[in-house]
Design a protein around this motif. Sequence first.
Motif, PDB file in Angstrom:
ATOM      1  N   ASP A 171      28.783  21.641  28.370  1.00  0.00           N
ATOM      2  CA  ASP A 171      30.232  21.458  28.376  1.00  0.00           C
ATOM      3  C   ASP A 171      30.852  21.940  27.063  1.00  0.00           C
ATOM      4  O   ASP A 171      30.403  21.576  25.975  1.00  0.00           O
ATOM      5  CB  ASP A 171      30.564  19.985  28.598  1.00  0.00           C
ATOM      6  N   GLU A 172      31.898  22.750  27.179  1.00  0.00           N
ATOM      7  CA  GLU A 172      32.515  23.370  26.004  1.00  0.00           C
ATOM      8  C   GLU A 172      33.342  22.382  25.193  1.00  0.00           C
ATOM      9  O   GLU A 172      33.552  22.576  23.988  1.00  0.00           O
ATOM     10  CB  GLU A 172      33.398  24.542  26.447  1.00  0.00           C
ATOM     11  N   GLN A 173      33.801  21.300  25.829  1.00  0.00           N
ATOM     12  CA  GLN A 173      34.661  20.353  25.132  1.00  0.00           C
ATOM     13  C   GLN A 173      33.878  19.215  24.477  1.00  0.00           C
ATOM     14  O   GLN A 173      34.136  18.865  23.326  1.00  0.00           O
ATOM     15  CB  GLN A 173      35.685  19.770  26.124  1.00  0.00           C
ATOM     16  N   SER A 174      32.932  18.632  25.231  1.00  0.00           N
ATOM     17  CA  SER A 174      32.253  17.439  24.714  1.00  0.00           C
ATOM     18  C   SER A 174      30.736  17.544  24.725  1.00  0.00           C
ATOM     19  O   SER A 174      30.056  16.577  24.375  1.00  0.00           O
ATOM     20  CB  SER A 174      32.669  16.212  25.541  1.00  0.00           C
ATOM     21  N   GLY A 175      30.187  18.685  25.125  1.00  0.00           N
ATOM     22  CA  GLY A 175      28.740  18.829  25.191  1.00  0.00           C
ATOM     23  C   GLY A 175      28.096  18.918  23.816  1.00  0.00           C
ATOM     24  O   GLY A 175      28.710  19.390  22.849  1.00  0.00           O
ATOM     25  N   PRO A 176      26.851  18.466  23.690  1.00  0.00           N
ATOM     26  CA  PRO A 176      26.164  18.504  22.391  1.00  0.00           C
ATOM     27  C   PRO A 176      25.933  19.923  21.881  1.00  0.00           C
ATOM     28  O   PRO A 176      25.967  20.159  20.669  1.00  0.00           O
ATOM     29  CB  PRO A 176      24.841  17.777  22.664  1.00  0.00           C
ATOM     30  N   VAL A 227      26.961  21.482  18.212  1.00  0.00           N
ATOM     31  CA  VAL A 227      26.037  22.180  17.306  1.00  0.00           C
ATOM     32  C   VAL A 227      26.564  23.573  16.976  1.00  0.00           C
ATOM     33  O   VAL A 227      26.539  24.013  15.814  1.00  0.00           O
ATOM     34  CB  VAL A 227      24.638  22.262  17.945  1.00  0.00           C
ATOM     35  N   ARG A 228      27.047  24.283  17.992  1.00  0.00           N
ATOM     36  CA  ARG A 228      27.566  25.632  17.753  1.00  0.00           C
ATOM     37  C   ARG A 228      28.753  25.611  16.798  1.00  0.00           C
ATOM     38  O   ARG A 228      28.894  26.472  15.914  1.00  0.00           O
ATOM     39  CB  ARG A 228      27.977  26.273  19.074  1.00  0.00           C
ATOM     40  N   GLY A 229      29.614  24.604  16.959  1.00  0.00           N
ATOM     41  CA  GLY A 229      30.766  24.495  16.067  1.00  0.00           C
ATOM     42  C   GLY A 229      30.348  24.259  14.625  1.00  0.00           C
ATOM     43  O   GLY A 229      30.933  24.831  13.692  1.00  0.00           O
TER      44      GLY A 229
END
Length: 216
Positions: free
Chosen positions: A137-142, A146-148
């Motif tokens: 999930d792009e909004q709340s996925g782990p 991590v990518r952010g």
Amino acid sequence: MGASLRRRSPGDRRAIAHIDVRLHPDDRALTGPEWSEVGHRLARVAGIEVPGDERGCRWIAVQAQPQRLDLIANLIRLDGTWNTQPFDLAQRLVKEARRIETDLLLTPVLGTGERQAVRAVPSASAQLAAILSQLADEQSGPLATVRGLVEHTAHRLARQPGDTSQPTAHRLELVARRIHHIQQDLHTTAAHLPETAPPRVASTPSPVRNSARRAR
């Protein structure tokens, strides 16, 4: 074990009640005490056996065939009065059959109305698809978190002086890109997994039946 009841017209007086009990073909063979328990429980639900009532109905249970039991009761009590059966006898027999199936670990057999109420349950594939979707999930996925963090670190390093800052920042950007590709792969995989599995419902050719003969 199922339960069904033949409809009778208003004013119909039944002298003999007959409850026909049949197990599912896949059920194990019941022991004598277990068959006795089945007979007494259904007799109590039908109102033909009342504990402590010595002037009540007389009834017998006969097992002429494997996986089957016949309950036959005289609805004229010993005191000469008629036995009054519950108005919702069919529903009571069905509910008691469900409880007996649970208590004796028998194959669940659902009636027509119960089958219509059964909903498809999530399969293992559907549960896995939900997990993969949550991870990607792009909004709340782990993975998005991590990518952010990796992208933020790369941007900070890119602004730092030194010969190693730029190459390190570039490698972190590549890592962030690979994480994004993993997210896309997970989304694609989840989309190709089946959502639900059809419910498994046992069927029976002839469930518990209740019939009666008129008094002559």
